[in-house]
Scaffold this motif. Sequence first.
Motif, PDB file in Angstrom:
ATOM      1  N   LEU A  41      -3.241  12.572 -21.894  1.00 39.66           N
ATOM      2  CA  LEU A  41      -3.382  13.971 -22.272  1.00 39.66           C
ATOM      3  C   LEU A  41      -2.838  14.890 -21.185  1.00 39.66           C
ATOM      4  N   SER A  42      -2.730  14.373 -19.978  1.00 39.95           N
ATOM      5  CA  SER A  42      -2.122  15.112 -18.879  1.00 39.95           C
ATOM      6  C   SER A  42      -0.909  14.316 -18.411  1.00 39.95           C
ATOM      7  N   GLY A  43      -0.147  14.898 -17.502  1.00 37.06           N
ATOM      8  CA  GLY A  43       1.088  14.241 -17.079  1.00 37.06           C
ATOM      9  C   GLY A  43       1.203  14.119 -15.582  1.00 37.06           C
ATOM     10  N   ARG A  44       0.261  13.455 -14.949  1.00 35.90           N
ATOM     11  CA  ARG A  44       0.279  13.293 -13.499  1.00 35.90           C
ATOM     12  C   ARG A  44       1.178  12.133 -13.077  1.00 35.90           C
ATOM     13  N   ARG A  45       1.604  12.159 -11.835  1.00 35.35           N
ATOM     14  CA  ARG A  45       2.465  11.107 -11.309  1.00 35.35           C
ATOM     15  C   ARG A  45       1.762   9.750 -11.404  1.00 35.35           C
ATOM     16  N   HIS A  46       2.440   8.792 -12.025  1.00 39.93           N
ATOM     17  CA  HIS A  46       1.917   7.431 -12.131  1.00 39.93           C
ATOM     18  C   HIS A  46       0.528   7.400 -12.785  1.00 39.93           C
ATOM     19  N   GLN A  47       0.263   8.371 -13.661  1.00 44.03           N
ATOM     20  CA  GLN A  47      -1.086   8.493 -14.215  1.00 44.03           C
ATOM     21  C   GLN A  47      -1.565   7.223 -14.902  1.00 44.03           C
ATOM     22  N   LEU A  48      -0.762   6.683 -15.789  1.00 44.00           N
ATOM     23  CA  LEU A  48      -1.205   5.509 -16.538  1.00 44.00           C
ATOM     24  C   LEU A  48      -1.423   4.325 -15.606  1.00 44.00           C
ATOM     25  N   ARG A  49      -0.534   4.132 -14.682  1.00 37.52           N
ATOM     26  CA  ARG A  49      -0.640   3.005 -13.750  1.00 37.52           C
ATOM     27  C   ARG A  49      -1.882   3.145 -12.872  1.00 37.52           C
ATOM     28  N   ARG A  50      -2.147   4.343 -12.395  1.00 34.90           N
ATOM     29  CA  ARG A  50      -3.305   4.575 -11.528  1.00 34.90           C
ATOM     30  C   ARG A  50      -4.607   4.539 -12.319  1.00 34.90           C
ATOM     31  N   HIS A  51      -4.598   5.075 -13.532  1.00 37.12           N
ATOM     32  CA  HIS A  51      -5.804   5.055 -14.352  1.00 37.12           C
ATOM     33  C   HIS A  51      -6.201   3.629 -14.726  1.00 37.12           C
ATOM     34  N   LEU A  52      -5.233   2.814 -15.067  1.00 32.12           N
ATOM     35  CA  LEU A  52      -5.566   1.440 -15.459  1.00 32.12           C
ATOM     36  C   LEU A  52      -6.020   0.617 -14.256  1.00 32.12           C
ATOM     37  N   LYS A  53      -5.472   0.901 -13.109  1.00 27.39           N
ATOM     38  CA  LYS A  53      -6.010   0.274 -11.902  1.00 27.39           C
ATOM     39  C   LYS A  53      -7.456   0.715 -11.677  1.00 27.39           C
ATOM     40  N   HIS A  54      -7.729   1.994 -11.931  1.00 28.97           N
ATOM     41  CA  HIS A  54      -9.074   2.537 -11.704  1.00 28.97           C
ATOM     42  C   HIS A  54     -10.129   1.827 -12.543  1.00 28.97           C
ATOM     43  N   ILE A  55      -9.775   1.413 -13.764  1.00 30.73           N
ATOM     44  CA  ILE A  55     -10.753   0.728 -14.615  1.00 30.73           C
ATOM     45  C   ILE A  55     -10.626  -0.792 -14.498  1.00 30.73           C
ATOM     46  N   ALA A  56      -9.905  -1.248 -13.473  1.00 29.17           N
ATOM     47  CA  ALA A  56      -9.769  -2.683 -13.170  1.00 29.17           C
ATOM     48  C   ALA A  56      -9.008  -3.462 -14.235  1.00 29.17           C
ATOM     49  N   HIS A  57      -8.065  -2.790 -14.916  1.00 25.59           N
ATOM     50  CA  HIS A  57      -7.183  -3.443 -15.883  1.00 25.59           C
ATOM     51  C   HIS A  57      -5.739  -3.027 -15.592  1.00 25.59           C
ATOM     52  N   PRO A  58      -5.210  -3.408 -14.424  1.00 27.69           N
ATOM     53  CA  PRO A  58      -3.882  -2.939 -14.030  1.00 27.69           C
ATOM     54  C   PRO A  58      -2.779  -3.486 -14.933  1.00 27.69           C
ATOM     55  N   ILE A  59      -1.682  -2.747 -14.950  1.00 21.88           N
ATOM     56  CA  ILE A  59      -0.533  -3.109 -15.773  1.00 21.88           C
ATOM     57  C   ILE A  59       0.204  -4.293 -15.151  1.00 21.88           C
ATOM     58  N   ILE A  60       0.575  -5.246 -15.993  1.00 25.33           N
ATOM     59  CA  ILE A  60       1.311  -6.415 -15.528  1.00 25.33           C
ATOM     60  C   ILE A  60       2.724  -6.000 -15.100  1.00 25.33           C
ATOM     61  N   GLY A  61       3.128  -6.509 -13.940  1.00 25.97           N
ATOM     62  CA  GLY A  61       4.446  -6.187 -13.412  1.00 25.97           C
ATOM     63  C   GLY A  61       4.472  -4.974 -12.504  1.00 25.97           C
ATOM     64  N   ASP A  62       3.343  -4.272 -12.370  1.00 25.97           N
ATOM     65  CA  ASP A  62       3.257  -3.106 -11.497  1.00 25.97           C
ATOM     66  C   ASP A  62       3.042  -3.598 -10.065  1.00 25.97           C
ATOM     67  N   THR A  63       4.066  -3.474  -9.234  1.00 26.44           N
ATOM     68  CA  THR A  63       3.985  -3.999  -7.876  1.00 26.44           C
ATOM     69  C   THR A  63       3.262  -3.058  -6.926  1.00 26.44           C
ATOM     70  N   THR A  64       3.007  -1.829  -7.356  1.00 23.92           N
ATOM     71  CA  THR A  64       2.300  -0.864  -6.511  1.00 23.92           C
ATOM     72  C   THR A  64       0.804  -0.854  -6.784  1.00 23.92           C
ATOM     73  N   TYR A  65       0.424  -0.801  -8.054  1.00 24.54           N
ATOM     74  CA  TYR A  65      -0.986  -0.671  -8.422  1.00 24.54           C
ATOM     75  C   TYR A  65      -1.534  -1.929  -9.096  1.00 24.54           C
ATOM     76  N   GLY A  66      -0.700  -2.919  -9.320  1.00 31.43           N
ATOM     77  CA  GLY A  66      -1.117  -4.111 -10.050  1.00 31.43           C
ATOM     78  C   GLY A  66      -1.635  -5.221  -9.157  1.00 31.43           C
ATOM     79  N   LYS A  67      -1.803  -6.400  -9.772  1.00 29.10           N
ATOM     80  CA  LYS A  67      -2.312  -7.579  -9.074  1.00 29.10           C
ATOM     81  C   LYS A  67      -1.168  -8.585  -8.935  1.00 29.10           C
ATOM     82  N   ALA A  68      -0.866  -8.933  -7.688  1.00 35.28           N
ATOM     83  CA  ALA A  68       0.294  -9.773  -7.414  1.00 35.28           C
ATOM     84  C   ALA A  68       0.210 -11.134  -8.098  1.00 35.28           C
TER      85      ALA A  68
END
Length: 254
Positions: free
Chosen positions: A157-184
């Motif tokens: 609903l908002s458009g913050r930098r890396h919002q989706l990637r950071r939000h999904l990390k926040h709820i402990a469900h990071p995006i696959i392939g995200d080398t910054t906010y994901g799980k290696a």
Amino acid sequence: MLPILFRDEHLVAIDKPAGLLVHRTALDTHARRFALQMLRDQLGCHLYAIHRLDRGTSGVLLFALSSEVARVVSTMFERRRVDKRYLAVVRGHPPMQGEIDHPLSRCFGDDEAGGDAATPTVQQAITHYRRLATIELPYAVDPYPHSRYALLELAPLSGRRHQLRRHLKHIAHPIIGDTTYGKAAHNRLFRSLLGCQRMLLACTELRFAHPVSGVPLIVVAPLAGEFLRLVERLQWAATLPPAWLPGGVATADG
């Protein structure tokens, strides 16, 4: 050639491939290809970027053919008059649906440098999500004997930098392939066992009123490449709207 999803005398939308920057950036001096310049060369006219997608994100990217239209549509984005839909593969099995209401400090994207505006500020950020499909794979990651993953539809609903990637990390469900906010460990599993090298995040659909005619416009980027092959391999394709798959209707109005 960049795939064109929609074009008229005011707007053009492309399907940006993963790995392509929108603008030239000081953060990656080795990059030689940028969506804005490539599309200018392809169409032979000046263009104005309206919004951004991270380098690793694919999907609908919108440009204007005049600064006036660019300002109007940019304001529509800011005032939440553009309905955005994304598709992502995440670690774990989130609830069937939910809202992530988590303020984010300002950060800069792949095509921006810092400067005077780099002073951190906290901004409201809200994302809705809906779980479309899940799977449990017989591969051990971390202390668990099996690995769980889910396919999500995301609506920021908002458009913050890396919002989706950071939000999904926040709820402990990071995006696959995200080398910054994901799980290696999970990223490595998808690369080695499933042959997926990219971040599994795509902007699949934008809905908004045309800035000149006012006619409702839908622009869709069907899944392709690695993302599509993965969705088919995991037997998730049936959970998607037909327009999000190859052969679907790419644009519609009315």
